[in-house]
Scaffold this motif. Structure first.
Motif, mmCIF file in Angstrom:
data_model
loop_
_atom_site.group_PDB
_atom_site.id
_atom_site.type_symbol
_atom_site.label_atom_id
_atom_site.label_comp_id
_atom_site.label_asym_id
_atom_site.label_seq_id
_atom_site.Cartn_x
_atom_site.Cartn_y
_atom_site.Cartn_z
ATOM 1 N N PRO A 94 92.212 32.495 38.305
ATOM 2 C CA PRO A 94 91.056 32.770 37.979
ATOM 3 C C PRO A 94 90.695 31.956 36.845
ATOM 4 O O PRO A 94 91.309 31.238 36.117
ATOM 5 C CB PRO A 94 91.240 34.375 37.328
ATOM 6 C CG PRO A 94 92.457 34.305 37.259
ATOM 7 C CD PRO A 94 93.711 33.434 37.774
ATOM 8 N N LEU A 134 94.758 36.936 33.334
ATOM 9 C CA LEU A 134 95.120 37.343 34.103
ATOM 10 C C LEU A 134 95.919 38.910 34.129
ATOM 11 O O LEU A 134 96.371 39.218 34.622
ATOM 12 C CB LEU A 134 96.820 36.399 34.471
ATOM 13 C CG LEU A 134 96.899 35.227 35.235
ATOM 14 C CD1 LEU A 134 97.360 33.914 35.100
ATOM 15 C CD2 LEU A 134 95.848 35.865 37.246
ATOM 16 N N ALA A 188 91.222 41.398 31.842
ATOM 17 C CA ALA A 188 91.650 40.768 33.260
ATOM 18 C C ALA A 188 91.780 42.147 33.905
ATOM 19 O O ALA A 188 91.994 42.418 34.924
ATOM 20 C CB ALA A 188 92.050 39.859 32.727
ATOM 21 N N ARG A 231 89.070 43.754 35.566
ATOM 22 C CA ARG A 231 88.784 42.674 36.640
ATOM 23 C C ARG A 231 89.269 43.074 37.872
ATOM 24 O O ARG A 231 88.812 42.860 39.042
ATOM 25 C CB ARG A 231 88.113 41.290 36.335
ATOM 26 C CG ARG A 231 87.558 40.509 36.838
ATOM 27 C CD ARG A 231 87.937 39.144 36.840
ATOM 28 N NE ARG A 231 89.295 38.400 37.112
ATOM 29 C CZ ARG A 231 89.886 38.266 36.089
ATOM 30 N NH1 ARG A 231 90.411 37.825 35.359
ATOM 31 N NH2 ARG A 231 91.502 37.876 36.925
ATOM 32 N N ARG A 232 91.024 42.739 37.597
ATOM 33 C CA ARG A 232 91.638 42.226 39.163
ATOM 34 C C ARG A 232 92.089 44.201 39.511
ATOM 35 O O ARG A 232 91.724 43.433 40.883
ATOM 36 C CB ARG A 232 93.212 42.059 38.447
ATOM 37 C CG ARG A 232 92.790 40.540 38.258
ATOM 38 C CD ARG A 232 94.216 40.133 37.354
ATOM 39 N NE ARG A 232 95.673 39.538 38.194
ATOM 40 C CZ ARG A 232 96.266 39.462 38.220
ATOM 41 N NH1 ARG A 232 97.092 39.059 37.083
ATOM 42 N NH2 ARG A 232 97.346 39.229 39.275
ATOM 43 N N GLU A 266 88.429 43.888 41.396
ATOM 44 C CA GLU A 266 87.850 42.991 43.138
ATOM 45 C C GLU A 266 89.106 43.957 44.028
ATOM 46 O O GLU A 266 88.707 43.383 45.160
ATOM 47 C CB GLU A 266 88.662 41.843 42.454
ATOM 48 C CG GLU A 266 87.783 40.974 41.333
ATOM 49 C CD GLU A 266 88.642 39.645 40.824
ATOM 50 O OE1 GLU A 266 88.050 39.416 39.770
ATOM 51 O OE2 GLU A 266 89.804 39.656 41.236
ATOM 52 N N ALA A 267 89.919 44.203 43.748
ATOM 53 C CA ALA A 267 90.850 44.630 44.785
ATOM 54 C C ALA A 267 90.354 46.175 45.371
ATOM 55 O O ALA A 267 90.356 45.974 46.521
ATOM 56 C CB ALA A 267 92.312 44.939 44.072
ATOM 57 N N VAL A 324 98.438 46.816 41.424
ATOM 58 C CA VAL A 324 97.446 45.827 40.081
ATOM 59 C C VAL A 324 98.460 45.539 39.259
ATOM 60 O O VAL A 324 97.904 44.523 38.555
ATOM 61 C CB VAL A 324 95.914 45.576 40.382
ATOM 62 C CG1 VAL A 324 95.295 45.183 39.808
ATOM 63 C CG2 VAL A 324 95.279 46.040 41.872
ATOM 64 N N CYS A 342 99.703 42.148 36.903
ATOM 65 C CA CYS A 342 99.158 42.717 35.689
ATOM 66 C C CYS A 342 100.719 42.224 34.537
ATOM 67 O O CYS A 342 100.306 40.872 34.137
ATOM 68 C CB CYS A 342 98.527 43.102 34.980
ATOM 69 S SG CYS A 342 96.991 42.744 35.729
#
Length: 320
Positions: free
Chosen positions: A180, A193, A198, A201-202, A205-206, A240, A244
């Motif tokens: 990203p 990441l 992050a 955010r991840r 998104e998932a 997730v 991470c």
């Protein structure tokens, strides 16, 4: 040899400032690390000039309220949330407009104090080395894992600055070339990441890929909410978070392999998760550390909490 505080006359107090992107602290502290008074300021201002003006007003108010003047001390330390070049130029990835602002000069002119300035990662490392998790040592690697990821390296009592004063930007180790986008302009950086931002955010998104509503996505602004959801049994949050933490562990292992520190200290908001963070991190680091050094890894939580930078600014001032 442990870090020595270099000063000729011990003041009763030191003015300390921790200037961050989203919040700042202004404190009056003793040279031994005791925080006597502190003010927290949220950044709700339009640009650096207004932010800095408000911080100076808070300094003025604190000095007036607590000491009625400046006779008890003559020095200040500042930890700034962004790279500081050897040319004195300030850079921030979160707040625009710092170019041309002379933090130390403004403090000196307005309050008559000798001021010393440092990048917040280096300053926090100095704080933990002097008063916290690295006390009694002379070297440390420190990372703050919060909105972003910053870092500082102290070797034999001296911060690693590099040719231009911009060394030890540990959050911008690039792990994946197709990862990203990062605020630094690169891709796949550790900050993009595994920072608190992050991680939130991840997960969003998932969940979006699974068809979650905007209302559901808004419940996960950062890492704190992701840790909570994983602990409550949400499989997507668990997946997730595992990814991470695996990325964070890979980055930490690389940093350990490069710098060979006696201790690595993690501070900031994300490490407040405690064992939910540190247990998997220590486990996940092992495969990425050179085999003959795996028993040497000492990963610790910061001891100074949200005051790592503030107290590092005290130590910085006392060294000047």
């Amino acid at each position: 040899m442990a870090l020595r505080l270099m000063y000729n006359h011990t003041p009763a107090m030191v003015l300390a400032l921790d200037i961050g992107g989203t919040k700042s602290f202004v404190g009056l502290c003793r040279p031994d690390g005791t925080v006597l008074a502190v003010r927290r300021i949220e950044n709700r201002f339009d640009g650096a000039a207004a932010y800095w003006s408000a911080l100076l007003d808070v300094v003025d108010e604190l000095l007036t309220e607590k000491v009625g003047g400046k006779s008890l001390f003559h020095m200040a330390g500042i930890g700034f949330g962004g790279p500081i070049g050897r040319d004195g130029r300030l850079r921030s990835l979160h707040v625009g407009g710092w170019d041309g602002i002379d933090l130390s000069g403004d403090i000196g002119r307005r309050f008559g104090l000798r001021s010393t300035l440092g990048n917040d990662g280096n300053v926090a490392a100095l704080g933990e080395l002097t008063y916290g998790a690295g006390r009694g040592l002379d070297s440390i690697v420190y990372l703050t894992v919060s909105t972003g990821i910053g870092g500082g390296v102290i070797e034999q009592g001296e911060p690693l600055l590099g040719q231009r004063g911009l060394a030890a930007e540990l959050g911008h180790i690039a792990l994946y070339p197709d990862g990203p986008e990062c605020s630094c302009g690169g891709r796949g950086c550790l900050e993009a990441l595994a920072s608190g931002t992050a991680i939130g955010r991840r997960l969003r998104e998932a969940l979006a890929a699974e068809g979650a509503s905007q209302e559901a996505l808004a419940a996960f602004p950062g890492a704190k909410e992701v840790f909570a959801a994983a602990a409550e049994g949400c499989p997507t949050a668990r997946r997730v978070l595992d990814a991470c933490l695996s990325d964070l562990a890979r980055g930490l292992a690389s940093i350990f392999n490069v710098f060979d520190p006696p201790v690595m200290v993690l501070g900031g908001g994300v490490p407040m998760a405690g064992d939910a963070l540190f247990v998997p991190l220590r486990r996940e680091m092992v495969p990425h550390v050179m085999r003959f050094r795996r028993g040497d890894v000492d990963l610790r939580p910061a001891q100074l909490g949200e005051y790592s930078v503030l107290l590092g600014a005290v130590a910085l001032a006392m060294q000047a």
